[in-house]
Design a protein around this motif. Structure first.
Motif, PDB file in Angstrom:
ATOM      1  N   ASN A 113      -2.453  18.123  11.614  1.00  6.85           N
ATOM      2  CA  ASN A 113      -3.721  17.578  12.336  1.00  6.85           C
ATOM      3  C   ASN A 113      -3.285  16.435  13.407  1.00  6.85           C
ATOM      4  N   ASP A 114      -3.858  16.420  14.315  1.00  8.07           N
ATOM      5  CA  ASP A 114      -3.706  15.617  15.547  1.00  8.07           C
ATOM      6  C   ASP A 114      -3.929  14.223  15.174  1.00  8.07           C
ATOM      7  N   LEU A 115      -3.507  12.966  15.783  1.00  2.68           N
ATOM      8  CA  LEU A 115      -3.568  11.929  15.398  1.00  2.68           C
ATOM      9  C   LEU A 115      -5.056  11.241  15.754  1.00  2.68           C
ATOM     10  N   ASN A 116      -5.649  12.126  16.921  1.00  5.01           N
ATOM     11  CA  ASN A 116      -7.156  11.782  16.889  1.00  5.01           C
ATOM     12  C   ASN A 116      -8.087  12.733  16.045  1.00  5.01           C
ATOM     13  N   ASP A 117      -7.657  13.410  15.261  1.00  4.03           N
ATOM     14  CA  ASP A 117      -8.430  14.077  14.126  1.00  4.03           C
ATOM     15  C   ASP A 117      -9.198  13.172  13.517  1.00  4.03           C
ATOM     16  N   VAL A 118     -10.430  13.474  13.289  1.00  2.64           N
ATOM     17  CA  VAL A 118     -11.256  12.400  12.444  1.00  2.64           C
ATOM     18  C   VAL A 118     -11.053  12.371  11.237  1.00  2.64           C
ATOM     19  N   ASN A 119     -10.366  13.343  10.545  1.00  3.21           N
ATOM     20  CA  ASN A 119     -10.252  13.346   9.247  1.00  3.21           C
ATOM     21  C   ASN A 119      -8.765  12.474   8.844  1.00  3.21           C
ATOM     22  N   CYS A 120      -7.940  12.327   9.801  1.00  8.80           N
ATOM     23  CA  CYS A 120      -6.783  11.545   9.874  1.00  8.80           C
ATOM     24  C   CYS A 120      -7.109  10.122  10.049  1.00  8.80           C
ATOM     25  N   ILE A 121      -7.910   9.749  10.960  1.00  6.96           N
ATOM     26  CA  ILE A 121      -8.461   8.428  11.203  1.00  6.96           C
ATOM     27  C   ILE A 121      -9.148   7.962   9.791  1.00  6.96           C
ATOM     28  N   ARG A 122      -9.965   8.713   9.043  1.00  2.31           N
ATOM     29  CA  ARG A 122     -10.622   8.437   7.996  1.00  2.31           C
ATOM     30  C   ARG A 122      -9.625   8.163   6.986  1.00  2.31           C
ATOM     31  N   GLU A 123      -8.569   9.142   6.906  1.00  4.95           N
ATOM     32  CA  GLU A 123      -7.573   8.877   5.872  1.00  4.95           C
ATOM     33  C   GLU A 123      -6.981   7.290   6.157  1.00  4.95           C
ATOM     34  N   VAL A 124      -6.501   7.051   7.252  1.00  4.42           N
ATOM     35  CA  VAL A 124      -5.833   5.669   7.523  1.00  4.42           C
ATOM     36  C   VAL A 124      -6.884   4.614   7.245  1.00  4.42           C
ATOM     37  N   GLU A 125      -8.193   4.761   7.427  1.00  2.00           N
ATOM     38  CA  GLU A 125      -9.215   3.573   7.438  1.00  2.00           C
ATOM     39  C   GLU A 125      -9.328   3.452   5.755  1.00  2.00           C
ATOM     40  N   ASP A 126      -9.313   4.506   4.998  1.00  2.00           N
ATOM     41  CA  ASP A 126      -9.527   4.577   3.565  1.00  2.00           C
ATOM     42  C   ASP A 126      -8.085   3.719   3.070  1.00  2.00           C
ATOM     43  N   MET A 127      -6.987   4.547   3.415  1.00  2.00           N
ATOM     44  CA  MET A 127      -5.786   3.808   2.850  1.00  2.00           C
ATOM     45  C   MET A 127      -5.515   2.141   3.280  1.00  2.00           C
ATOM     46  N   ILE A 128      -5.949   1.656   4.410  1.00  2.00           N
ATOM     47  CA  ILE A 128      -5.847   0.220   4.637  1.00  2.00           C
ATOM     48  C   ILE A 128      -7.027  -0.629   4.064  1.00  2.00           C
ATOM     49  N   LYS A 129      -8.123   0.013   3.495  1.00  2.00           N
ATOM     50  CA  LYS A 129      -9.155  -0.944   3.097  1.00  2.00           C
ATOM     51  C   LYS A 129      -8.760  -2.037   1.873  1.00  2.00           C
ATOM     52  N   PRO A 130      -7.589  -1.645   0.952  1.00  2.00           N
ATOM     53  CA  PRO A 130      -7.327  -2.622   0.091  1.00  2.00           C
ATOM     54  C   PRO A 130      -6.782  -3.940   0.943  1.00  2.00           C
ATOM     55  N   ALA A 131      -6.339  -3.898   2.126  1.00  2.00           N
ATOM     56  CA  ALA A 131      -5.759  -5.009   2.763  1.00  2.00           C
ATOM     57  C   ALA A 131      -6.826  -6.000   3.386  1.00  2.00           C
ATOM     58  N   LYS A 132      -7.989  -5.515   3.327  1.00  2.00           N
ATOM     59  CA  LYS A 132      -9.305  -6.277   3.930  1.00  2.00           C
ATOM     60  C   LYS A 132      -8.951  -6.835   5.024  1.00  2.00           C
ATOM     61  N   LEU A 133      -8.498  -5.984   6.083  1.00  2.00           N
ATOM     62  CA  LEU A 133      -8.464  -6.449   7.389  1.00  2.00           C
ATOM     63  C   LEU A 133      -9.838  -6.876   8.178  1.00  2.00           C
ATOM     64  N   ILE A 174       0.643  -1.137   0.039  1.00  2.00           N
ATOM     65  CA  ILE A 174      -0.084   0.189  -0.293  1.00  2.00           C
ATOM     66  C   ILE A 174       1.011   1.078  -0.031  1.00  2.00           C
ATOM     67  N   ASP A 175       0.637   2.147  -0.992  1.00  2.00           N
ATOM     68  CA  ASP A 175       1.578   3.122  -1.109  1.00  2.00           C
ATOM     69  C   ASP A 175       0.510   4.445  -0.444  1.00  2.00           C
ATOM     70  N   MET A 176       1.237   4.953   0.291  1.00  2.24           N
ATOM     71  CA  MET A 176       0.463   6.082   1.026  1.00  2.24           C
ATOM     72  C   MET A 176       0.988   7.465   0.539  1.00  2.24           C
ATOM     73  N   ILE A 177       0.550   7.972  -0.666  1.00 11.20           N
ATOM     74  CA  ILE A 177       0.930   9.243  -1.411  1.00 11.20           C
ATOM     75  C   ILE A 177       0.552  10.262  -0.672  1.00 11.20           C
ATOM     76  N   ALA A 178       1.673  11.353  -0.503  1.00  6.64           N
ATOM     77  CA  ALA A 178       1.323  12.600   0.468  1.00  6.64           C
ATOM     78  C   ALA A 178       0.142  13.334  -0.125  1.00  6.64           C
ATOM     79  N   ASP A 179      -0.089  13.655  -1.244  1.00 10.26           N
ATOM     80  CA  ASP A 179      -1.099  14.503  -1.937  1.00 10.26           C
ATOM     81  C   ASP A 179      -2.445  13.806  -1.501  1.00 10.26           C
ATOM     82  N   GLU A 180      -2.340  12.449  -1.444  1.00  8.70           N
ATOM     83  CA  GLU A 180      -3.720  11.838  -1.199  1.00  8.70           C
ATOM     84  C   GLU A 180      -4.138  11.859   0.218  1.00  8.70           C
ATOM     85  N   TYR A 181      -3.380  12.027   1.184  1.00  7.31           N
ATOM     86  CA  TYR A 181      -3.661  12.094   2.652  1.00  7.31           C
ATOM     87  C   TYR A 181      -2.888  13.368   3.287  1.00  7.31           C
ATOM     88  N   PRO A 182      -3.749  14.476   2.897  1.00  2.17           N
ATOM     89  CA  PRO A 182      -3.180  15.848   3.472  1.00  2.17           C
ATOM     90  C   PRO A 182      -3.402  15.949   4.829  1.00  2.17           C
TER      91      PRO A 182
END
Length: 138
Positions: A118-138, A104-112
């Motif tokens: 933003n703090d790690l508890n920021d809802v937008n940060c959490i959403r970006e990580v959730e979207d990023m990890i989706k292809p792994a089907k955890l 999974i490549d986490m490209i900077a422009d796609e995860y601003p």
């Protein structure tokens, strides 16, 4: 890929990053919060890689979930500055995939938000990580 073996061995393992970056730490912590049962490791070394069956250099992953063979590579602007860097990243991806890693490549422009202040508890940060990890089907 035989022609590129010298380049791969010279650059794939030796030119790795050894510093923890804020986006790396933030993403790792969010993943650990989302998946507390998994071991999520930063700067994880993968050995015994091959490319088209030919042994090649190790690589160091920015973030890994070893038990699931998930490789997360943080791709900031430096990954687009030269043809040799792009080629190195492509060879690394192929070698990891040949060893059955999910890359999974986490490209900077796609995860601003993750790359931003933003703090790690920021809802937008959490959403970006959730979207990023989706292809792994955890």
């Amino acid at each position: 890929m035989g022609k590129g073996n010298y380049f791969i061995n010279k650059n794939m393992g030796d030119a790795c990053n050894t510093e923890y970056r804020k986006e790396q730490v933030k993403t790792t912590q969010i993943l650990r919060n989302l998946y507390p049962e998994l071991s999520i490791v930063q700067e994880y070394e993968v050995n015994k890689l091959t490319l088209d069956g030919i042994p090649t250099a190790h690589c160091v992953l920015d973030i890994a979930i070893p038990s699931k063979k998930i490789a997360i590579r943080l791709m900031g602007g430096i990954h687009q500055v030269s043809k040799s860097r792009i080629r190195k990243d492509e060879f690394q991806e192929e070698a990891l995939m040949e060893s059955k890693w999910i890359v999974i490549d986490m490209i900077a422009d796609e995860y601003p938000n993750l790359w931003g202040k933003n703090d790690l508890n920021d809802v937008n940060c959490i959403r970006e990580v959730e979207d990023m990890i989706k292809p792994a089907k955890l």
